[in-house]
Design a protein around this motif. Structure first.
Motif, mmCIF file in Angstrom:
data_model
loop_
_atom_site.group_PDB
_atom_site.id
_atom_site.type_symbol
_atom_site.label_atom_id
_atom_site.label_comp_id
_atom_site.label_asym_id
_atom_site.label_seq_id
_atom_site.Cartn_x
_atom_site.Cartn_y
_atom_site.Cartn_z
ATOM 1 N N PHE A 107 -50.558 -5.603 56.872
ATOM 2 C CA PHE A 107 -49.986 -5.946 55.776
ATOM 3 C C PHE A 107 -50.437 -5.383 54.490
ATOM 4 O O PHE A 107 -49.611 -4.891 53.716
ATOM 5 C CB PHE A 107 -49.940 -7.359 55.572
ATOM 6 C CG PHE A 107 -49.419 -8.046 54.351
ATOM 7 C CD1 PHE A 107 -48.032 -8.543 54.434
ATOM 8 C CD2 PHE A 107 -49.956 -8.115 53.147
ATOM 9 C CE1 PHE A 107 -47.314 -9.085 53.533
ATOM 10 C CE2 PHE A 107 -49.220 -8.778 52.169
ATOM 11 C CZ PHE A 107 -47.837 -9.143 52.337
ATOM 12 N N SER B 142 -49.779 -1.512 54.114
ATOM 13 C CA SER B 142 -48.363 -1.217 54.003
ATOM 14 C C SER B 142 -47.846 -1.181 52.569
ATOM 15 O O SER B 142 -46.760 -0.997 52.257
ATOM 16 C CB SER B 142 -47.486 -1.807 54.911
ATOM 17 O OG SER B 142 -47.441 -3.311 54.558
ATOM 18 N N ILE B 143 -49.007 -1.925 51.678
ATOM 19 C CA ILE B 143 -48.497 -2.259 50.325
ATOM 20 C C ILE B 143 -48.460 -0.922 49.330
ATOM 21 O O ILE B 143 -49.424 -0.171 49.420
ATOM 22 C CB ILE B 143 -49.467 -2.977 49.681
ATOM 23 C CG1 ILE B 143 -49.383 -4.571 50.288
ATOM 24 C CG2 ILE B 143 -49.335 -3.282 48.147
ATOM 25 C CD1 ILE B 143 -50.462 -5.418 50.033
ATOM 26 N N PRO B 144 -47.287 -0.648 48.752
ATOM 27 C CA PRO B 144 -47.130 0.650 48.076
ATOM 28 C C PRO B 144 -48.344 0.932 46.995
ATOM 29 O O PRO B 144 -48.877 2.004 46.850
ATOM 30 C CB PRO B 144 -45.770 0.650 47.490
ATOM 31 C CG PRO B 144 -45.074 -0.262 48.384
ATOM 32 C CD PRO B 144 -45.906 -1.197 48.976
ATOM 33 N N HIS B 145 -48.632 -0.079 46.169
ATOM 34 C CA HIS B 145 -49.611 -0.183 45.271
ATOM 35 C C HIS B 145 -50.993 0.256 45.714
ATOM 36 O O HIS B 145 -51.758 0.765 45.172
ATOM 37 C CB HIS B 145 -49.446 -0.978 44.298
ATOM 38 C CG HIS B 145 -50.148 -1.118 42.921
ATOM 39 N ND1 HIS B 145 -49.847 0.022 41.964
ATOM 40 C CD2 HIS B 145 -51.486 -1.473 42.353
ATOM 41 C CE1 HIS B 145 -50.447 0.011 41.005
ATOM 42 N NE2 HIS B 145 -51.677 -0.934 41.302
ATOM 43 N N VAL B 146 -51.178 -0.264 46.996
ATOM 44 C CA VAL B 146 -52.559 -0.038 47.588
ATOM 45 C C VAL B 146 -52.633 1.506 47.908
ATOM 46 O O VAL B 146 -53.732 2.012 47.663
ATOM 47 C CB VAL B 146 -52.747 -1.069 49.091
ATOM 48 C CG1 VAL B 146 -53.921 -0.696 49.872
ATOM 49 C CG2 VAL B 146 -52.786 -2.458 48.234
ATOM 50 N N ALA C 251 -51.041 3.835 46.807
ATOM 51 C CA ALA C 251 -50.866 4.634 45.607
ATOM 52 C C ALA C 251 -52.110 4.513 44.611
ATOM 53 O O ALA C 251 -52.880 5.638 44.180
ATOM 54 C CB ALA C 251 -49.911 3.798 44.245
ATOM 55 N N LEU C 252 -53.103 3.676 44.802
ATOM 56 C CA LEU C 252 -54.386 3.586 44.116
ATOM 57 C C LEU C 252 -55.680 4.156 45.175
ATOM 58 O O LEU C 252 -56.752 4.244 44.882
ATOM 59 C CB LEU C 252 -54.904 2.181 43.679
ATOM 60 C CG LEU C 252 -54.531 2.053 42.186
ATOM 61 C CD1 LEU C 252 -52.985 2.417 41.957
ATOM 62 C CD2 LEU C 252 -54.936 0.723 41.749
ATOM 63 N N ALA D 225 -56.877 -4.884 40.351
ATOM 64 C CA ALA D 225 -55.894 -4.555 41.419
ATOM 65 C C ALA D 225 -56.642 -4.491 42.590
ATOM 66 O O ALA D 225 -56.289 -5.030 43.639
ATOM 67 C CB ALA D 225 -55.147 -2.983 41.159
ATOM 68 N N ASP E 66 -57.869 -7.960 43.584
ATOM 69 C CA ASP E 66 -56.770 -8.923 43.927
ATOM 70 C C ASP E 66 -56.332 -8.439 45.225
ATOM 71 O O ASP E 66 -56.325 -9.439 46.106
ATOM 72 C CB ASP E 66 -55.534 -8.738 42.948
ATOM 73 C CG ASP E 66 -54.532 -9.511 43.327
ATOM 74 O OD1 ASP E 66 -54.632 -10.761 42.929
ATOM 75 O OD2 ASP E 66 -53.475 -9.196 43.529
ATOM 76 N N THR E 67 -56.235 -7.179 45.578
ATOM 77 C CA THR E 67 -56.047 -6.933 46.959
ATOM 78 C C THR E 67 -56.864 -7.487 48.066
ATOM 79 O O THR E 67 -56.557 -7.830 49.058
ATOM 80 C CB THR E 67 -55.800 -5.331 47.068
ATOM 81 O OG1 THR E 67 -54.750 -5.071 46.042
ATOM 82 C CG2 THR E 67 -55.482 -5.144 48.358
ATOM 83 N N THR F 108 -49.319 -15.365 55.528
ATOM 84 C CA THR F 108 -49.329 -14.344 54.242
ATOM 85 C C THR F 108 -49.921 -15.323 52.989
ATOM 86 O O THR F 108 -50.298 -16.485 53.376
ATOM 87 C CB THR F 108 -48.129 -13.648 53.696
ATOM 88 O OG1 THR F 108 -47.168 -14.652 53.362
ATOM 89 C CG2 THR F 108 -47.525 -12.923 54.964
ATOM 90 N N THR G 232 -51.223 -14.480 45.147
ATOM 91 C CA THR G 232 -52.309 -14.960 44.132
ATOM 92 C C THR G 232 -51.577 -16.299 43.201
ATOM 93 O O THR G 232 -50.712 -16.062 42.662
ATOM 94 C CB THR G 232 -52.432 -13.829 43.078
ATOM 95 O OG1 THR G 232 -52.820 -12.717 43.911
ATOM 96 C CG2 THR G 232 -54.058 -14.052 42.524
#
Lengths: 141, 170
Positions: free
Chosen positions: A12, A15-19, A21-22, A60, A63-64, A79, A82
């Protein structure tokens, strides 16, 4: 050890785009505990004069990592999201060094997960930031 | 004796906008997230245009909680800095050219930041405004509200404490 929960949390989270991206990556995951690393990147700088990473990028990451810790908990039904997250910034992360964080889901009820996390750069003795949060507990829909 | 003529409006606007652009434009992470600021007089509204890279839950899809936190924290710091610099901007004490060249005064630093996630951030533009509830010599407390389609339906709010930069001669 419950590899299925850890595997689900890993799948999960990765597969997060922002994860992606960073550039965040797991170094440990399972039984309500997660560790992640985020490499220093010029795009994520908050103070151009010093090259220090922006607090938001550290938020970020933490939080992740907290969310992954919740999902990897043996009693987690699926799942999470927050509810609230407080971050205390102890000092700026050293420019050029990765930010590492470890999050622990220390209590999980039927409805709420309680998590705390610490972040460091290369210096293990002096944390960069700490976080405490409450997360939702949700089944897989 | 006639009173001094007020400054032409274009000059005033140019000076304020140059200061705001310098404040937010020089920070790589603000640029990376795509956050912009709209100004009406001294009132600022932060805008986060939606982008796929901001997604945190691909199933919904929803904004990443960390993105929301970063958006709110950025809004708080820029608002606090803006209020701190406003008297100097108005007095013409800040040189817009030097600001544009990246010569910024020292800005407040975050001590702690608490985000309250009220509903999931939808895959569309988000807006935020900050209110400085207390601005002291050393510490400040700032509250931020963020919304998307309806101003009255906040999707997140936050409170943070900030360490103020040392003043000259203080």
């Amino acid at each position: 050890m419950t590899p299925d929960k850890a595997e689900m949390a890993r799948h999960f989270t990765e597969s997060i785009p922002h994860v992606k991206a960073l550039g965040m990556a797991f170094t440990h995951l399972g039984d309500g505990e997660a560790s992640m690393r985020m490499p220093w990147d010029a795009r994520f700088v908050g103070d151009p004069e010093t090259g220090v990473i922006h607090g938001g990028a550290v938020s970020a990451l933490m939080d992740t990592c907290c969310g992954a810790a919740v999902m990897s908990h043996p009693a987690s039904p699926g799942t999470t999201a927050t509810l609230d997250l407080r971050i205390d910034y102890m000092r700026p992360a050293t420019p050029g060094q990765s930010v590492r964080t470890t999050a622990t889901c220390y209590r999980l009820t039927r409805t709420v997960a309680f998590v705390r996390a610490t972040a460091w750069d290369d210096d293990d003795a002096r944390p960069v930031a700490t976080a405490t949060g409450a997360f939702t507990v949700e089944g897989v829909t | 004796m006639s009173p001094a003529r007020p400054e032409p409006v274009q000059v005033v606007k140019q000076r304020r906008d140059a200061a705001l652009a310098a404040l937010s434009g020089g920070v790589p992470y603000i640029q990376y997230l795509g956050i912009g600021f709209e100004r009406r007089g001294d009132e600022l509204t932060a805008v986060l245009p939606f982008d796929d890279k901001l997604i945190g839950n691909p199933r919904l899809p929803a904004l990443h909680g960390g993105v929301t936190a970063a958006f709110l924290e950025t809004t708080a710091i820029i608002e606090l800095s803006w209020q701190m610099l406003w008297p100097d901007i108005e007095a013409g004490a800040l040189d817009p050219d030097r600001l544009a060249a990246g010569e910024l005064p020292r800005l407040p630093k975050t001590i702690d930041f608490t985000v309250d996630y009220l509903r999931s951030g939808l895959p569309r533009d988000a807006y935020a405004r900050a209110r400085v509830n207390r601005s002291g010599r050393r510490y400040s407390s700032v509250h931020v509200e963020a919304w998307q389609d309806n101003r009255s339906r906040l999707f997140a709010q936050a409170t943070g404490h900030f360490l103020m930069p040392p003043r000259d001669g203080g």
